[in-house]
Design an enzyme around this catalytic site. Structure first.
Site, PDB file in Angstrom:
ATOM      1  N   TYR A 219     139.299 -28.062  33.894  1.00 31.17           N
ATOM      2  CA  TYR A 219     140.802 -28.203  34.023  1.00 31.17           C
ATOM      3  C   TYR A 219     141.079 -29.633  34.893  1.00 31.17           C
ATOM      4  CZ  TYR A 219     145.141 -27.106  36.603  1.00 31.17           C
ATOM      5  OH  TYR A 219     146.667 -27.209  36.821  1.00 31.17           O
TER       6      TYR A 219
ATOM      7  N   ASP B 161     136.468 -36.531  37.170  1.00 33.41           N
ATOM      8  CA  ASP B 161     137.537 -35.771  37.777  1.00 33.41           C
ATOM      9  C   ASP B 161     136.926 -35.072  38.955  1.00 33.41           C
ATOM     10  OD1 ASP B 161     139.505 -34.101  38.914  1.00 33.41           O
ATOM     11  OD2 ASP B 161     140.057 -33.201  36.919  1.00 33.41           O
TER      12      ASP B 161
ATOM     13  N   LYS C 102     142.884 -32.892  46.692  1.00 32.18           N
ATOM     14  CA  LYS C 102     142.707 -31.777  47.425  1.00 32.18           C
ATOM     15  C   LYS C 102     141.956 -32.502  48.742  1.00 32.18           C
ATOM     16  CE  LYS C 102     142.357 -28.400  43.939  1.00 32.18           C
ATOM     17  NZ  LYS C 102     142.000 -28.491  42.420  1.00 32.18           N
TER      18      LYS C 102
END
Ligand SMILES: *Cc1c(COP(=O)(O)O)cnc(C)c1O
Length: 440
Positions: A154, A249, A277
């Site tokens: 994702y 990522d 995050k």
């Protein structure tokens, strides 16, 4: 004396709020997984969070392993982070102009993330923005169009990345969402995670057409799945061999699985890195950066356009900068990993005691428990879990005061605020729930 309420399942007030929410917000939530669709029941609404605990609108106090999906590595509402944000707010919420703090922030990020040392970083406002910008940049830099991503990986919700996971041998993308034109994913090539041969074959089949591989170096969005030994090294080699840009990522793994992220932990340096995050310390921040010669293609230096009204805004920068400074000063990663190992070992032991098929995974303070026997190395393996059992586990743990992500395909997150008492509370709950599950 009444004991504290720890039943985190939605009570009267959460249920009423959820009913209201569904009138004005699609599904009642502003991000789909929050709706608890995979585990049933209704989500508790959260009123407050401090340290490793959440307080629901129904007054229950829960041990939290979601950590706002990753950012809360210092626990919730860390006093220094909150103070920094308040101070920044008093000086103005956003200027849309250059600030001293964002320079300090950029330099700190570049100093911590190996692929950015001597390179550059651009701040954005979410992980999604970071990945889509990094891919545009990789395409602009190489003059190629195709990208490789993993099934079950994702990278946010940009069109080109919303490709149906698990579509088997398919090498050309199929839209994984309504509203994504087939053309938008035509250049997205899917491979299974942890399979170097598949990546080699994808390069062969698309000779001189692959702009980049984008990958979570530790998969976190199919549950936590570590890379096999040699896998990341192999990706590095294939990208070098074929002139493609290697993009890690690290939106989830950055500053989590090590201070310098997965690239520091495994010693494999990508060309570009995406962050999110933790880098925002709970505020909306993303970042992408890496090799100087690639980053020089970003506007206004180069021809690859990318912009943001609120990028580098003072509040987000204050939260992120303070979080990174504390991580750098306190170096908590070793202790975090050890404490997470204690938790994971305790869970595995209790599952075994009650004869529950359970495969635990852990990388630093990131972990999962899959309801299946046998190893989990990719999305297919993860999907082999007993999802009905996971749903019951989730509900029953919540009833006993433990807030886990409401999906088998999400990682758990440990923080510096989780103490021995929180771990014990979790293990006691798990013991009772595994016993319940064993009874069928
Ligand atoms: C969360 C996540 C994203 C998306 O970040 P948002 O801030 O939700 O847009 C991208 N990649 C990975 C690996 C993530 O875990």
């Amino acid at each position: 004396m009444s004991s504290p309420n720890i039943d985190g399942r939605a009570g009267e007030r959460s249920k009423a709020l959820f009913a209201d929410a569904q009138r004005s917000i699609p599904g009642g939530v502003n991000s789909p997984v929050r709706a608890f669709a995979a585990v049933g029941g209704e989500p508790p609404f959260i009123k407050q969070a401090r340290g490793c605990e959440l307080v629901t609108e129904d007054g229950a106090t829960l041990v939290d392993y979601v950590g706002t999906w990753g950012p809360a590595i210092l626990g919730h509402a860390h006093p220094e982070v909150v103070e920094a944000v308040c101070q920044a707010a008093r000086d103005g919420l956003s200027f849309g102009a250059a600030t001293a703090a964002e320079v300090e922030f950029a330099e700190r990020i570049c100093g911590l993330v190996p692929s950015m040392v001597g390179g550059m970083v651009r701040l954005v406002s979410s992980g999604t923005e970071a990945t889509m910008s990094a891919l545009r940049l990789a395409r602009g830099f190489t003059g190629r169009n195709k990208i490789i991503k993993c099934e079950g990986g994702y990278h946010g919700h940009a069109d080109m990345l919303l490709v149906a996971a698990g579509s088997g041998a398919a090498t050309l993308g199929i839209p994984g969402s309504a509203g994504v034109p087939a053309d938008a994913v035509r250049d997205t090539v899917l491979v299974p995670f942890n399979d170097l041969d598949a990546v080699g074959a994808a390069f062969e089949a698309n000779a001189d057409e692959i702009a980049a591989i984008i990958i979570e170096p530790v998969a976190g969005n199919m549950g936590c799945v570590p890379p096999r030994p040699g896998y990341l090294e192999g990706l590095r080699q294939l990208c070098d061999q074929h002139g493609a840009v290697l993009i890690f990522d690290e939106v989830m793994t950055g500053f989590r699985v090590a201070l310098g992220g997965a690239q520091a932990r495994y010693g494999v340096i990508p060309d570009l890195t995406c962050l999110g995050k933790i880098v925002g310390g709970g505020m909306p921040v993303g970042a992408y950066g890496g090799r100087r010669d690639i980053m020089e293609k970003v506007a206004p230096l180069g021809p690859v356009y990318q912009a943001g009204t609120l990028s580098g805004n003072p509040l987000s920068v204050a939260a992120g900068l303070t979080t990174l400074r504390i991580l750098e000063q306190e170096e908590p990663h070793e202790a975090l990993e050890a404490a997470t190992t204690t938790l994971c070992a305790g869970l595995a032991e209790r599952a075994a005691k009650h004869g529950i098929a359970w495969t635990g995974t852990q990388v630093g303070p990131m972990f999962s428990g899959f309801f299946r026997s046998g190893e989990v190395w990719n999305y297919e393996d993860a999907k082999g879990s007993d999802l009905e059992r996971f749903a019951r586990w989730h509900t029953e743990m919540l009833a006993r005061g433990v807030y886990l992500a409401p999906s088998q395909f999400e990682a758990g997150f440990f923080s510096t605020a989780h103490d021995a008492a929180a771990v014990q509370r979790t293990l006691d709950a798990a013991d009772a729930v595994f016993e319940l599950l064993a009874k069928g």
